[in-house]
Design a protein around this motif. Structure first.
Motif, mmCIF file in Angstrom:
data_model
loop_
_atom_site.group_PDB
_atom_site.id
_atom_site.type_symbol
_atom_site.label_atom_id
_atom_site.label_comp_id
_atom_site.label_asym_id
_atom_site.label_seq_id
_atom_site.Cartn_x
_atom_site.Cartn_y
_atom_site.Cartn_z
ATOM 1 N N ARG A 9 38.556 45.176 22.210
ATOM 2 C CA ARG A 9 38.100 44.952 20.846
ATOM 3 C C ARG A 9 36.674 44.855 20.791
ATOM 4 N N ILE A 10 36.147 43.907 21.871
ATOM 5 C CA ILE A 10 34.590 43.732 21.560
ATOM 6 C C ILE A 10 33.955 45.116 21.891
ATOM 7 N N GLU A 12 35.008 48.190 21.654
ATOM 8 C CA GLU A 12 35.273 49.028 20.422
ATOM 9 C C GLU A 12 34.342 48.934 19.358
ATOM 10 N N GLU A 13 34.000 47.535 18.992
ATOM 11 C CA GLU A 13 33.046 47.119 18.045
ATOM 12 C C GLU A 13 31.622 47.281 18.662
ATOM 13 N N ARG A 14 31.308 47.264 19.922
ATOM 14 C CA ARG A 14 30.031 47.657 20.525
ATOM 15 C C ARG A 14 29.851 49.004 20.414
ATOM 16 N N LYS A 16 30.993 51.196 18.363
ATOM 17 C CA LYS A 16 30.879 51.704 16.804
ATOM 18 C C LYS A 16 29.495 51.465 16.468
ATOM 19 N N LEU A 17 28.681 50.617 17.016
ATOM 20 C CA LEU A 17 27.207 50.406 16.706
ATOM 21 C C LEU A 17 26.407 50.994 17.449
ATOM 22 N N ALA A 54 30.101 37.782 18.057
ATOM 23 C CA ALA A 54 31.014 38.364 16.842
ATOM 24 C C ALA A 54 29.833 38.514 15.832
ATOM 25 N N LEU A 57 28.078 41.748 16.401
ATOM 26 C CA LEU A 57 28.743 42.955 16.575
ATOM 27 C C LEU A 57 29.089 43.062 14.800
ATOM 28 N N VAL A 59 31.289 41.298 12.996
ATOM 29 C CA VAL A 59 32.504 40.895 12.922
ATOM 30 C C VAL A 59 32.781 39.252 12.868
ATOM 31 N N TYR A 63 38.669 38.398 13.626
ATOM 32 C CA TYR A 63 38.711 39.766 13.695
ATOM 33 C C TYR A 63 38.874 40.222 15.253
ATOM 34 N N LEU A 64 37.921 39.492 16.009
ATOM 35 C CA LEU A 64 37.989 39.932 17.448
ATOM 36 C C LEU A 64 39.277 39.385 18.127
#
Length: 110
Positions: A9-10, A12-14, A16-17, A54, A57, A59, A63-64
């Protein structure tokens, strides 16, 4: 808690940015190697580091962690949790008191 799920999840969010592991590590004052180990599920995060990641990112910690906590409860317990979810504090207290009362009668054989 499933470390690989949290790490995924981390990552994926990284991505995305459009952040590199190096940039994320720099921004949260951790090593790039540590970030890589977290994303691969090889290492765990302290609460302070999880909050920092978090925040960077954009979020929530919730969520994480949402996919990394596995429930090992029985079905009845999960149903009760779902029924109480979204209720006010007073409604939850009333429900708990009703269940206590019901079990009190059952324990007396009534």
């Amino acid at each position: 808690m499933e470390q690989k799920t949290l790490g995924r999840r981390i990552r994926e969010e990284r991505l995305k940015l459009n952040l590199t592991q190096e940039k994320l590590a720099e921004d949260v004052d951790l090593s790039m190697a540590y970030i890589g180990q977290i994303e691969r599920g090889e290492r765990s995060l302290t609460l302070d580091n999880l909050v920092a990641v978090a925040n960077r990112l954009g979020v929530t910690v919730d969520y994480l962690l949402s996919d990394s906590i596995t429930a090992k409860d029985d079905a009845e317990y999960l149903i009760l949790r779902q029924l109480l979810n979204g209720r006010t504090k007073e409604e939850r207290a009333l429900a708990v008191n009703m269940v206590k009362l019901m079990f009190g009668y059952l324990d007396r054989g009534m």
